[in-house]
Design a protein around this motif. Structure first.
Motif, PDB file in Angstrom:
ATOM      1  N   VAL A   1      -9.072 -12.392  31.029  1.00 13.88           N
ATOM      2  CA  VAL A   1      -7.634 -12.412  30.751  1.00 13.88           C
ATOM      3  C   VAL A   1      -6.952 -11.400  31.664  1.00 13.88           C
ATOM      4  O   VAL A   1      -7.592 -10.534  32.263  1.00 13.88           O
ATOM      5  CB  VAL A   1      -7.321 -12.078  29.270  1.00 13.88           C
ATOM      6  N   ALA A   2      -5.639 -11.515  31.740  1.00 14.83           N
ATOM      7  CA  ALA A   2      -4.863 -10.634  32.606  1.00 14.83           C
ATOM      8  C   ALA A   2      -4.774  -9.230  32.013  1.00 14.83           C
ATOM      9  O   ALA A   2      -4.833  -9.037  30.799  1.00 14.83           O
ATOM     10  CB  ALA A   2      -3.466 -11.208  32.809  1.00 14.83           C
ATOM     11  N   VAL A   3      -4.641  -8.238  32.906  1.00 16.03           N
ATOM     12  CA  VAL A   3      -4.351  -6.867  32.510  1.00 16.03           C
ATOM     13  C   VAL A   3      -3.040  -6.476  33.187  1.00 16.03           C
ATOM     14  O   VAL A   3      -2.970  -6.433  34.419  1.00 16.03           O
ATOM     15  CB  VAL A   3      -5.467  -5.894  32.916  1.00 16.03           C
ATOM     16  N   ALA A   4      -2.036  -6.194  32.390  1.00 18.90           N
ATOM     17  CA  ALA A   4      -0.741  -5.790  32.928  1.00 18.90           C
ATOM     18  C   ALA A   4      -0.565  -4.297  32.707  1.00 18.90           C
ATOM     19  O   ALA A   4      -0.835  -3.789  31.618  1.00 18.90           O
ATOM     20  CB  ALA A   4       0.386  -6.563  32.263  1.00 18.90           C
ATOM     21  N   ARG A   5      -0.128  -3.606  33.750  1.00 20.38           N
ATOM     22  CA  ARG A   5       0.136  -2.181  33.622  1.00 20.38           C
ATOM     23  C   ARG A   5       1.605  -1.962  33.321  1.00 20.38           C
ATOM     24  O   ARG A   5       2.481  -2.385  34.074  1.00 20.38           O
ATOM     25  CB  ARG A   5      -0.262  -1.450  34.899  1.00 20.38           C
ATOM     26  N   GLU A   6       1.867  -1.329  32.195  1.00 18.72           N
ATOM     27  CA  GLU A   6       3.218  -0.990  31.797  1.00 18.72           C
ATOM     28  C   GLU A   6       3.373   0.521  31.846  1.00 18.72           C
ATOM     29  O   GLU A   6       2.411   1.255  31.687  1.00 18.72           O
ATOM     30  CB  GLU A   6       3.513  -1.515  30.385  1.00 18.72           C
ATOM     31  N   ARG A   7       4.601   0.976  32.058  1.00 12.31           N
ATOM     32  CA  ARG A   7       4.814   2.411  32.154  1.00 12.31           C
ATOM     33  C   ARG A   7       6.095   2.794  31.416  1.00 12.31           C
ATOM     34  O   ARG A   7       7.150   2.952  32.021  1.00 12.31           O
ATOM     35  CB  ARG A   7       4.868   2.863  33.605  1.00 12.31           C
ATOM     36  N   PRO A   8       5.999   2.926  30.099  1.00 12.23           N
ATOM     37  CA  PRO A   8       7.188   3.291  29.340  1.00 12.23           C
ATOM     38  C   PRO A   8       7.571   4.756  29.485  1.00 12.23           C
ATOM     39  O   PRO A   8       8.659   5.158  29.114  1.00 12.23           O
ATOM     40  CB  PRO A   8       6.766   2.999  27.894  1.00 12.23           C
ATOM     41  N   SER A   9       6.654   5.561  30.011  1.00 13.64           N
ATOM     42  CA  SER A   9       6.892   6.999  30.129  1.00 13.64           C
ATOM     43  C   SER A   9       6.051   7.537  31.268  1.00 13.64           C
ATOM     44  O   SER A   9       4.937   7.059  31.506  1.00 13.64           O
ATOM     45  CB  SER A   9       6.514   7.699  28.821  1.00 13.64           C
ATOM     46  N   PRO A  10       6.523   8.542  32.003  1.00  9.56           N
ATOM     47  CA  PRO A  10       5.691   9.129  33.058  1.00  9.56           C
ATOM     48  C   PRO A  10       4.454   9.827  32.515  1.00  9.56           C
ATOM     49  O   PRO A  10       3.532  10.123  33.264  1.00  9.56           O
ATOM     50  CB  PRO A  10       6.643  10.125  33.742  1.00  9.56           C
ATOM     51  N   ALA A  11       4.410  10.090  31.203  1.00  8.44           N
ATOM     52  CA  ALA A  11       3.265  10.789  30.612  1.00  8.44           C
ATOM     53  C   ALA A  11       2.124   9.857  30.260  1.00  8.44           C
ATOM     54  O   ALA A  11       1.030  10.322  29.929  1.00  8.44           O
ATOM     55  CB  ALA A  11       3.706  11.548  29.361  1.00  8.44           C
TER      56      ALA A  11
END
Length: 280
Positions: free
Chosen positions: A101-111
Motif C-alpha cells: 500500500v502507499a505511504v504518504a508523508r504528512e507534515r502537520p508540524s515541524p516537530a
C-alpha cells in the motif's frame, strides 16, 4: 442548572480550539495490539527500521498513522534552548495484510514526521497486520564523548495505545549500556523503566507492556567507536511569542480566538442567569 449547562458548552468549544489537530483523528477504540520493531544501524549512522504491527482500527478507522519525533536535543549541553537537532526519514514502504500500500508523508508540524499507511480517506476497520519499513538518519549523537543512538519510538502526540512493544536494535560492533523509559514528557532519568532492557554482543533489546496514549517510549544505546557520528543538522524552533501557539502535534490556536471564546462564555452565562431570574 442552566448556568452549568451553558458553561460546559463553552468549555467544550474552547477545548476543541486548542486540542491537537492530528492526534484527535484516531477513534477511541483504535490501538496497537502488538508493536514489534527490528532495526539495524549502519556504520554511517543510518538506521534501517522494520515495524510489524498488529493494529486494531476499531469501528471507524481511517488508516494507520505513525508519528515520529523530528526534534531531539543537540549534543552540545550549552546549546540555546530553542535549538534542536533534527532527524529525517526516507525510503518508506508499507504493506497491509501482505498487500503493498502507499505511504504518504504528512507534515502537520515541524516537530513531527507523520507517515500515513494506506490511502487518505480509506476506511479500514477491525484488526489488520501493518508492515512498515523506513530509514532514519540523525539519531546518532555524542554524550560525554561516547557515540549514542537516541530513539523515541512512541510519541506524546500519538493517541494510539500500545498493548505490547518489542524492539531489537543491532549495531556494527559491541553495544554498551542501554536504557529504555516510558511516560509522558520523558526527560533525563524520569519516567518508568521498560519491562525488559538488555544489551549483549551487537544487540540491544527492549520490551514493555501497556504504553498509554500520548506516552513516549525513549530508548538509548551506547555505540562502538567505529560508528560514525554524522554532523548534526539543527534548526531554531519557531517563535511562539507572536500570538500563535504551535501544538506538538501540529494543531494551533490564536490568543484572539481564545479571548473571543472567553467573552462568549461570559455573555452566555449572563444570558442564562437572566433567563433564570425571569422564570423565578
Amino acid at each position: 442548572m442552566a448556568k452549568f449547562g451553558v458553561l460546559c458548552v463553552c468549555v467544550a468549544l474552547a477545548g476543541s480550539a486548542v486540542s491537537p489537530g492530528v492526534a484527535q483523528g484516531a477513534p477511541e477504540d483504535e490501538r496497537m495490539l502488538s508493536y514489534v520493531v527490528r532495526a539495524e544501524l549502519d556504520a554511517d549512522g543510518m538506521l534501517s527500521v522494520t515495524e510489524e504491527i498488529t493494529y486494531d482500527f476499531g469501528a471507524s478507522g481511517d488508516g494507520a498513522i505513525r508519528m515520529l519525533p523530528r526534534w531531539y536535543s543537540p549534543a552540545a549541553r550549552d546549546a540555546p534552548p530553542d535549538v534542536v537537532r533534527t532527524v529525517d526519514v526516507d525510503q518508506a514502504s508499507a504493506a497491509l495484510d501482505g498487500r503493498p500500500v502507499a505511504v504518504a508523508r504528512e507534515r502537520p508540524s515541524p516537530a513531527k514526521i507523520v507517515l500515513r499507511v494506506g490511502e487518505s480517506g480509506e476506511r479500514i476497520t477491525g484488526e489488520h497486520d501493518v508492515h512498515l519499513q523506513y530509514r532514519i538518519g540523525g539519531l546518532v549523537t555524542k554524550r560525554d564523548g561516547v557515540p549514542v543512538l537516541e530513539w523515541d519510538l512512541a510519541d506524546t502526540s500519538e493517541n494510539v495505545p500500545i498493548d505490547h512493544a518489542d524492539v531489537t536494535v543491532t549495531v556494527p560492533g559491541q553495544v554498551g549500556d542501554a536504557d529504555c523509559l516510558t511516560g509522558y514528557g520523558v526527560t533525563g532519568r524520569g519516567g518508568n523503566r521498560c519491562t525488559t532492557t538488555e544489551s549483549s554482543g551487537s544487540t540491544a533489546h527492549f520490551a514493555v507492556d501497556r504504553i498509554s496514549s500520548y506516552d513516549r517510549m525513549r530508548t538509548s544505546v551506547e555505540l562502538p567507536g567505529n560508528v560514525a557520528v554524522p554532523r548534526e543538522k539543527t534548526e531554531v524552533m519557531p517563535d511562539l511569542s507572536n500570538g500563535e501557539v504551535e501544538r506538538a502535534s501540529g494543531g494551533s490556536f490564536s490568543w484572539f480566538t481564545l479571548v473571543l471564546l472567553v467573552v462568549f462564555a461570559g455573555g452566555a452565562i449572563r444570558f442564562g442567569g437572566s433567563l433564570l431570574r425571569r422564570r423565578s
